[in-house]
Design a protein around this motif. Structure first.
Motif, PDB file in Angstrom:
ATOM      1  N   PRO A 585      13.524 -20.370   4.417  1.00  0.00           N
ATOM      2  CA  PRO A 585      12.999 -19.041   4.092  1.00  0.00           C
ATOM      3  C   PRO A 585      14.055 -17.963   4.288  1.00  0.00           C
ATOM      4  O   PRO A 585      14.900 -18.045   5.165  1.00  0.00           O
ATOM      5  CB  PRO A 585      11.834 -18.883   5.089  1.00  0.00           C
ATOM      6  CG  PRO A 585      12.174 -19.789   6.222  1.00  0.00           C
ATOM      7  CD  PRO A 585      12.915 -20.949   5.628  1.00  0.00           C
ATOM      8  N   LEU A 586      14.001 -16.958   3.427  1.00  0.00           N
ATOM      9  CA  LEU A 586      14.901 -15.822   3.503  1.00  0.00           C
ATOM     10  C   LEU A 586      14.101 -14.556   3.769  1.00  0.00           C
ATOM     11  O   LEU A 586      12.916 -14.470   3.411  1.00  0.00           O
ATOM     12  CB  LEU A 586      15.688 -15.668   2.198  1.00  0.00           C
ATOM     13  CG  LEU A 586      16.580 -16.843   1.800  1.00  0.00           C
ATOM     14  CD1 LEU A 586      17.261 -16.561   0.479  1.00  0.00           C
ATOM     15  CD2 LEU A 586      17.608 -17.135   2.879  1.00  0.00           C
ATOM     16  N   SER A 587      14.735 -13.616   4.393  1.00  0.00           N
ATOM     17  CA  SER A 587      14.035 -12.371   4.733  1.00  0.00           C
ATOM     18  C   SER A 587      14.994 -11.212   4.601  1.00  0.00           C
ATOM     19  O   SER A 587      16.214 -11.374   4.619  1.00  0.00           O
ATOM     20  CB  SER A 587      13.471 -12.444   6.160  1.00  0.00           C
ATOM     21  OG  SER A 587      14.519 -12.568   7.104  1.00  0.00           O
ATOM     22  N   SER A 588      14.417 -10.040   4.449  1.00  0.00           N
ATOM     23  CA  SER A 588      15.183  -8.802   4.398  1.00  0.00           C
ATOM     24  C   SER A 588      14.349  -7.699   5.024  1.00  0.00           C
ATOM     25  O   SER A 588      13.126  -7.830   5.167  1.00  0.00           O
ATOM     26  CB  SER A 588      15.555  -8.450   2.958  1.00  0.00           C
ATOM     27  OG  SER A 588      14.393  -8.121   2.219  1.00  0.00           O
ATOM     28  N   THR A 589      15.021  -6.635   5.384  1.00  0.00           N
ATOM     29  CA  THR A 589      14.355  -5.495   6.001  1.00  0.00           C
ATOM     30  C   THR A 589      14.406  -4.315   5.036  1.00  0.00           C
ATOM     31  O   THR A 589      15.488  -3.924   4.591  1.00  0.00           O
ATOM     32  CB  THR A 589      15.024  -5.127   7.330  1.00  0.00           C
ATOM     33  OG1 THR A 589      14.980  -6.271   8.198  1.00  0.00           O
ATOM     34  CG2 THR A 589      14.302  -3.970   7.991  1.00  0.00           C
ATOM     35  N   SER A 590      13.244  -3.809   4.700  1.00  0.00           N
ATOM     36  CA  SER A 590      13.130  -2.637   3.840  1.00  0.00           C
ATOM     37  C   SER A 590      12.502  -1.511   4.645  1.00  0.00           C
ATOM     38  O   SER A 590      11.590  -1.746   5.454  1.00  0.00           O
ATOM     39  CB  SER A 590      12.288  -2.943   2.598  1.00  0.00           C
ATOM     40  OG  SER A 590      12.871  -3.982   1.844  1.00  0.00           O
ATOM     41  N   THR A 591      12.990  -0.343   4.431  1.00  0.00           N
ATOM     42  CA  THR A 591      12.531   0.812   5.198  1.00  0.00           C
ATOM     43  C   THR A 591      11.621   1.665   4.331  1.00  0.00           C
ATOM     44  O   THR A 591      11.973   2.032   3.200  1.00  0.00           O
ATOM     45  CB  THR A 591      13.719   1.642   5.695  1.00  0.00           C
ATOM     46  OG1 THR A 591      14.547   0.795   6.496  1.00  0.00           O
ATOM     47  CG2 THR A 591      13.244   2.818   6.524  1.00  0.00           C
ATOM     48  N   LEU A 592      10.456   1.950   4.856  1.00  0.00           N
ATOM     49  CA  LEU A 592       9.490   2.809   4.184  1.00  0.00           C
ATOM     50  C   LEU A 592       9.598   4.213   4.768  1.00  0.00           C
ATOM     51  O   LEU A 592       9.513   4.404   5.989  1.00  0.00           O
ATOM     52  CB  LEU A 592       8.066   2.257   4.347  1.00  0.00           C
ATOM     53  CG  LEU A 592       6.946   3.113   3.763  1.00  0.00           C
ATOM     54  CD1 LEU A 592       7.082   3.184   2.243  1.00  0.00           C
ATOM     55  CD2 LEU A 592       5.579   2.550   4.153  1.00  0.00           C
ATOM     56  N   THR A 593       9.795   5.188   3.900  1.00  0.00           N
ATOM     57  CA  THR A 593       9.875   6.583   4.314  1.00  0.00           C
ATOM     58  C   THR A 593       8.484   7.195   4.248  1.00  0.00           C
ATOM     59  O   THR A 593       7.845   7.200   3.187  1.00  0.00           O
ATOM     60  CB  THR A 593      10.835   7.356   3.415  1.00  0.00           C
ATOM     61  OG1 THR A 593      12.118   6.732   3.461  1.00  0.00           O
ATOM     62  CG2 THR A 593      10.948   8.799   3.862  1.00  0.00           C
ATOM     63  N   ILE A 594       8.023   7.677   5.392  1.00  0.00           N
ATOM     64  CA  ILE A 594       6.695   8.293   5.482  1.00  0.00           C
ATOM     65  C   ILE A 594       6.904   9.774   5.755  1.00  0.00           C
ATOM     66  O   ILE A 594       7.482  10.155   6.779  1.00  0.00           O
ATOM     67  CB  ILE A 594       5.851   7.639   6.586  1.00  0.00           C
ATOM     68  CG1 ILE A 594       5.727   6.115   6.334  1.00  0.00           C
ATOM     69  CG2 ILE A 594       4.476   8.284   6.661  1.00  0.00           C
ATOM     70  CD1 ILE A 594       5.028   5.369   7.436  1.00  0.00           C
ATOM     71  N   ARG A 595       6.433  10.593   4.825  1.00  0.00           N
ATOM     72  CA  ARG A 595       6.628  12.042   4.932  1.00  0.00           C
ATOM     73  C   ARG A 595       5.305  12.704   5.310  1.00  0.00           C
ATOM     74  O   ARG A 595       4.266  12.434   4.692  1.00  0.00           O
ATOM     75  CB  ARG A 595       7.146  12.592   3.604  1.00  0.00           C
ATOM     76  CG  ARG A 595       7.614  14.041   3.672  1.00  0.00           C
ATOM     77  CD  ARG A 595       8.197  14.456   2.343  1.00  0.00           C
ATOM     78  NE  ARG A 595       9.348  13.648   1.988  1.00  0.00           N
ATOM     79  CZ  ARG A 595      10.577  13.876   2.433  1.00  0.00           C
ATOM     80  NH1 ARG A 595      10.802  14.888   3.253  1.00  0.00           N
ATOM     81  NH2 ARG A 595      11.568  13.098   2.066  1.00  0.00           N
ATOM     82  N   VAL A 596       5.339  13.535   6.312  1.00  0.00           N
ATOM     83  CA  VAL A 596       4.145  14.267   6.765  1.00  0.00           C
ATOM     84  C   VAL A 596       3.979  15.484   5.874  1.00  0.00           C
ATOM     85  O   VAL A 596       4.922  16.265   5.674  1.00  0.00           O
ATOM     86  CB  VAL A 596       4.279  14.670   8.236  1.00  0.00           C
ATOM     87  CG1 VAL A 596       3.022  15.386   8.705  1.00  0.00           C
ATOM     88  CG2 VAL A 596       4.539  13.429   9.094  1.00  0.00           C
ATOM     89  N   CYS A 597       2.786  15.636   5.326  1.00  0.00           N
ATOM     90  CA  CYS A 597       2.522  16.701   4.367  1.00  0.00           C
ATOM     91  C   CYS A 597       1.264  17.463   4.765  1.00  0.00           C
ATOM     92  O   CYS A 597       0.398  16.958   5.495  1.00  0.00           O
ATOM     93  CB  CYS A 597       2.356  16.145   2.945  1.00  0.00           C
ATOM     94  SG  CYS A 597       3.753  15.178   2.383  1.00  0.00           S
ATOM     95  N   GLY A 598       1.207  18.665   4.221  1.00  0.00           N
ATOM     96  CA  GLY A 598      -0.012  19.441   4.354  1.00  0.00           C
ATOM     97  C   GLY A 598      -0.975  19.077   3.246  1.00  0.00           C
ATOM     98  O   GLY A 598      -0.594  18.995   2.077  1.00  0.00           O
ATOM     99  N   CYS A 599      -2.210  18.808   3.600  1.00  0.00           N
ATOM    100  CA  CYS A 599      -3.199  18.349   2.626  1.00  0.00           C
ATOM    101  C   CYS A 599      -4.439  19.229   2.712  1.00  0.00           C
ATOM    102  O   CYS A 599      -4.706  19.903   3.719  1.00  0.00           O
ATOM    103  CB  CYS A 599      -3.579  16.882   2.854  1.00  0.00           C
ATOM    104  SG  CYS A 599      -2.188  15.753   2.844  1.00  0.00           S
ATOM    105  N   SER A 600      -5.216  19.170   1.637  1.00  0.00           N
ATOM    106  CA  SER A 600      -6.504  19.856   1.631  1.00  0.00           C
ATOM    107  C   SER A 600      -7.519  19.031   2.401  1.00  0.00           C
ATOM    108  O   SER A 600      -7.229  17.926   2.875  1.00  0.00           O
ATOM    109  CB  SER A 600      -6.957  20.067   0.187  1.00  0.00           C
ATOM    110  OG  SER A 600      -7.113  18.819  -0.468  1.00  0.00           O
ATOM    111  N   ASN A 601      -8.733  19.580   2.495  1.00  0.00           N
ATOM    112  CA  ASN A 601      -9.771  18.870   3.251  1.00  0.00           C
ATOM    113  C   ASN A 601     -10.161  17.551   2.604  1.00  0.00           C
ATOM    114  O   ASN A 601     -10.608  16.631   3.286  1.00  0.00           O
ATOM    115  CB  ASN A 601     -11.011  19.768   3.391  1.00  0.00           C
ATOM    116  CG  ASN A 601     -10.723  20.989   4.267  1.00  0.00           C
ATOM    117  OD1 ASN A 601      -9.869  20.934   5.158  1.00  0.00           O
ATOM    118  ND2 ASN A 601     -11.420  22.077   3.999  1.00  0.00           N
ATOM    119  N   ASP A 602     -10.004  17.469   1.272  1.00  0.00           N
ATOM    120  CA  ASP A 602     -10.362  16.211   0.604  1.00  0.00           C
ATOM    121  C   ASP A 602      -9.169  15.267   0.481  1.00  0.00           C
ATOM    122  O   ASP A 602      -9.216  14.293  -0.253  1.00  0.00           O
ATOM    123  CB  ASP A 602     -10.932  16.491  -0.786  1.00  0.00           C
ATOM    124  CG  ASP A 602     -10.010  17.373  -1.612  1.00  0.00           C
ATOM    125  OD1 ASP A 602     -10.337  17.617  -2.784  1.00  0.00           O
ATOM    126  OD2 ASP A 602      -8.968  17.815  -1.069  1.00  0.00           O
ATOM    127  N   GLY A 603      -8.044  15.551   1.190  1.00  0.00           N
ATOM    128  CA  GLY A 603      -6.925  14.631   1.256  1.00  0.00           C
ATOM    129  C   GLY A 603      -5.903  14.783   0.155  1.00  0.00           C
ATOM    130  O   GLY A 603      -5.035  13.931   0.017  1.00  0.00           O
TER     131      GLY A 603
END
Length: 799
Positions: A585-603
């Motif tokens: 088996p082979l593996s790799s590491t991928s990075t997910l960028t999660i950005r904090v945002c301002g949202c409305s009440n319905d998301g």
């Protein structure tokens, strides 16, 4: 006393046998499942039975034996009492001793020689031994003389359900014709139970199917397997696995069971007609081909097998029925077209035949499915003599793993010259079909080898053309397409299917799915992709996020808590390890960028940029643009200033780096002696640019217009260098356009009359030295000529 003993043994749960010894003796035969009591005389009330159930045997000895019973597998804390021996001759004074001999006496069964009690001291197994034959005898305690003749009796072991049914001949294999009607018998199976078939239901078996429905059924009592569906098609599924169970105790709860497997194979029937793979076949034949030679093969495929797939081929129409014939190949199941009469290219160049393939064995039950035959058209082109080479196959399909070693053999093509002369054939690759030169071929044997590494992810198929050329006539060539399929190996690690960027609302809830990501792998495993996702070991206990594997091979990222604030942290980076199921088996590491945002009440995401942080300090976006424009303007002014300064400092005199007056020319080569006439060229000292031109000055304009002098012809090697330099010096002194400063010219020439003298050894012949140069002849052929020159000089001097 006898009455109480009888009552005690009648009430016991295990069958016991009491033998009473008397003269005469009456034996009572009780049912096997009731306590067995043997009485004599009037010792017990049980002796008062009807005359129909009594067997009167008179004997001269004191007892008549019958059989005793004991349960198998009894494992109580104490030995089990089987029965008791007793005779009326025993007055109770302990003068009689009972002796037991026979099967298991002393090892399995033990007797109390005083009381006559018989005990089983070992666990018994009816399946190992169902009964034991023993001999009993009463003797005098002191003299050991027999008081009665010995008598034989049997102890039978009663059965319990301690053995499961077994299929001794399993697993089973059976066949049934395809398209059979409902209820067709397939086979029957048999299970055996080691328990007593007479005693209870321990060996009463009931059969059932655990796996294999709804295709088959089984009779519970006879274990006959039948088809449960009609018209099962072998071409759709040929083999079925049926799991059969046999359960004792009549199939009731608590019974023991055993299983076996039955593999049912559907046998073929002729329910499919033959079908040609193509409706039109093309063949070519040289005009001088030998009679009976196979021109080509046509094949009608039949989904049936064996004799049901056998087809006969015939030519039913066409303009070549008199010249060609077709025969059937029973092994390959195809039709071979052969030549019957000679061909003439000048008379007729092509023929058209109509061939028919029909099944040999037709099943009338399926005649309604249509005619069991098919037709195809064959076009035969007659070619002139001197045919090009013919490959053994019209196309080749080769396979190679993408990690195959260089120069390894992938496959081989073969070709021959069909002409009578049979010229040898050389193989080559049409490089127009292999521009990257990934393959090579052996010109003699046609073996194709790998020249450069392969990568299945870049190209799965490589289609090349192999050329076969006659050695005796290079104009006779043949081509064949070769398709090379690159087989996959697990050499690529999985990664994100795309560049993901997740957005997390500040007002999000714990457990909310932030992003669903999927992975991709450039490899192509046979069983499909299966990915494993995990966080880095140091990120397993991530306080902010967690991951969850989905059934569709994707991954969901969830928030662990709420209260994210982009003013504290705007971006989170979540490394995710993706592993495939390859070997290894082979593996790799991928990075997910999660950005904090301002949202409305319905998301709904409203803002994720940094403008909100710029405005609070009093700078708008327009102000930032203005500041950036000012900085760029300043940079442009600085670049212009530097450019002007460089232009001002440019030198006044146009110089050429190749001017010989400003250069030192260096030679690193060694001379080749007198035979070397090109070691040094005097023309090198000439100025290649100054011969026909001059160097003007930039700061002044000369008053006298200088007329360029005629270029000097190349100076021969024999000219005096000193004279040449003097001429050049004179011209420079009288040149008004020459530089006003001194110029140092350096030449690699010593000149005549040099104080240092010449460093060359060639002039040593004129010296007074008495040195002997004969040793130069021993230095090899390179110094042979030099040795001859010095030898000649010495000989002339002596003369």
């Amino acid at each position: 006393m006898p009455e109480r003993l009888a009552e005690m043994f009648v009430n016991r749960w295990t069958p016991l046998i009491i033998l009473w010894i008397t003269i005469p003796t009456y034996v009572y035969m009780a049912p096997m499942n009731q306590p067995h009591v043997f009485t004599s005389g009037s010792s017990l009330e049980l002796n008062r039975l009807s005359e129909e159930r009594r067997i009167l045997n008179r004997s001269k000895r004191g007892w008549v034996w019958n059989q005793m019973f004991v349960l198998e597998e009894f494992s109580g804390p104490e030995p089990i009492l089987v029965g008791r021996l007793h005779t009326d001759l025993d007055p109770g004074s302990k003068k009689i001793k009972y002796i037991l001999s026979g099967d298991g006496a002393g090892t399995i069964f033990q007797i109390n020689d005083i009381t006559g009690d018989i005990h089983a001291i070992k666990r018994l197994d009816r399946e190992e031994k169902a009964e034991y034959t023993l001999t009993a005898q009463a003797v005098d305690w002191e003299t050991n003389k027999p008081l009665e003749p010995p008598s034989e009796f049997i102890i039978k072991v009663q059965d319990i359900n301690d053995n499961a049914p077994e299929f001794l001949n399993g697993p089973y294999h059976a066949t049934v014709p395809e398209m059979s009607i409902l209820g067709t018998s397939v086979t029957n199976v048999t299970a055996t139970d080691a328990d007593d078939p007479v005693y209870g239901n321990s060996a009463k078996l009931v059969y059932s199917i655990l796996e294999g429905q709804p295709y088959f059924s089984i009779e519970p009592e006879t274990a006959i397997i039948k088809t449960a569906l009609p018209n099962m098609d072998r071409e759709a599924k040929e083999e079925y696995l049926v799991v059969i169970q046999a359960k004792d105790m009549g199939g009731h709860s608590g019974g023991l069971s055993g299983t076996t497997t039955l593999t049912v194979t559907l046998t073929d029937v002729n329910d499919n007609p033959p079908k040609f793979a193509q409706s039109l076949y093309h063949f070519s034949v040289p005009e001088d081909v030998v009679l009976g030679t196979a021109i080509g093969r046509v094949k009608a495929n039949d989904q049936d097998i064996g004799e049901n797939a056998q087809s006969s081929y015939d030519i039913i129409d066409g303009d070549g029925t008199a010249l060609f014939e077709i025969t059937s190949d029973a092994q390959a199941q195809d039709g071979i077209i052969r030549l019957r009469k000679p061909l003439d290219f000048e008379t007729k160049k092509s023929y058209t035949l109509k061939v028919e393939a029909a099944n040999v064995h037709i099943d009338p039950r399926f005649s309604g499915r249509g005619p069991f035959k098919d037709t195809a058209t064959v076009k035969i082109v007659v070619e002139d003599a001197d045919e090009p080479p013919v490959f053994s196959s019209p196309t080749y399909l080769l396979e190679v793993h993408e990690n195959a070693a260089l120069n390894s053999v992938i496959g081989q093509v073969t070709a021959r010259d069909p002409d009578v002369t049979s010229s040898p054939v050389r193989f080559s690759i049409d490089r127009h079909t292999d521009l990257e030169r990934q393959f090579n071929i052996n010109a003699d044997d046609g073996k194709i080898t790998l020249a450069t590494p392969l990568d299945r992810e870049l190209s799965v198929w490589h289609n090349i053309t192999i050329i076969a050329t006659e050695i005796r006539n290079h104009s006779q060539i043949s081509r064949v397409p070769v398709a090379i399929k690159v087989l996959d190996v697990n050499d690529n690690a999985p990664e994100f299917a795309s560049e993901y960027e997740a957005f997390l609302c500040e007002n999000g809830k714990p457990g909310q799915v932030i992003q669903t990501v999927s992975a991709m792998d450039k490899d192509d495993p046979k069983n499909g992709h299966y990915f494993l996702y995990s966080l880095l070991p140091e990120m397993v206990n991530n306080p902010n996020f967690t991951i969850k594997k989905n059934e569709d091979n994707s991954l969901s990222i969830l928030a662990k808590h709420n209260g994210f604030n982009r003013q504290k942290q705007e971006v989170y980076l979540l490394p995710i390890v993706i592993s495939d199921s390859g070997n290894p088996p082979l593996s790799s590491t991928s990075t997910l960028t999660i950005r904090v945002c301002g949202c409305s009440n319905d998301g709904v995401v409203q803002s994720c940029n940094v403008e909100a942080y710029v405005l609070p300090i009093g700078l708008s976006m327009g102000a930032l643009i203005a500041i950036l424009a000012c900085i760029i303007l300043l940079l442009v002014i600085v670049v212009l200033f530097v450019t002007l300064r460089r232009h001002k400092n440019e030198p006044l005199i146009i110089k050429d780096d190749e001017d010989v007056r400003e250069n030192i020319i260096r030679y690193d080569d060694e001379g080749g002696g007198e035979e070397d006439t090109e070691a040094f060229d005097i023309a090198t000292l000439q100025n290649p640019d100054g011969i026909n031109g001059f160097l003007p000055r930039k700061d002044i304009k000369p008053d006298l217009q200088f007329m360029p002098r005629q270029g000097l012809a190349p100076v021969p090697n024999g000219v005096d260098v000193d004279e040449f330099i003097n001429v050049r010096l004179h011209e420079a002194d009288n040149d008004p356009t020459a530089p006003p400063y001194d110029s140092i010219q350096i030449y690699g020439y010593e000149g005549r009359g040099s104080v240092a003298g010449s460093l060359s050894s060639l002039e040593s012949t004129t010296s007074d030295s008495d040195q002997n140069f004969d040793y130069l002849s021993d230095w090899g052929p390179r110094f042979k000529r030099l040795g001859e020159l010095y030898s000649v000089g010495e000989s002339d001097k002596e003369t």
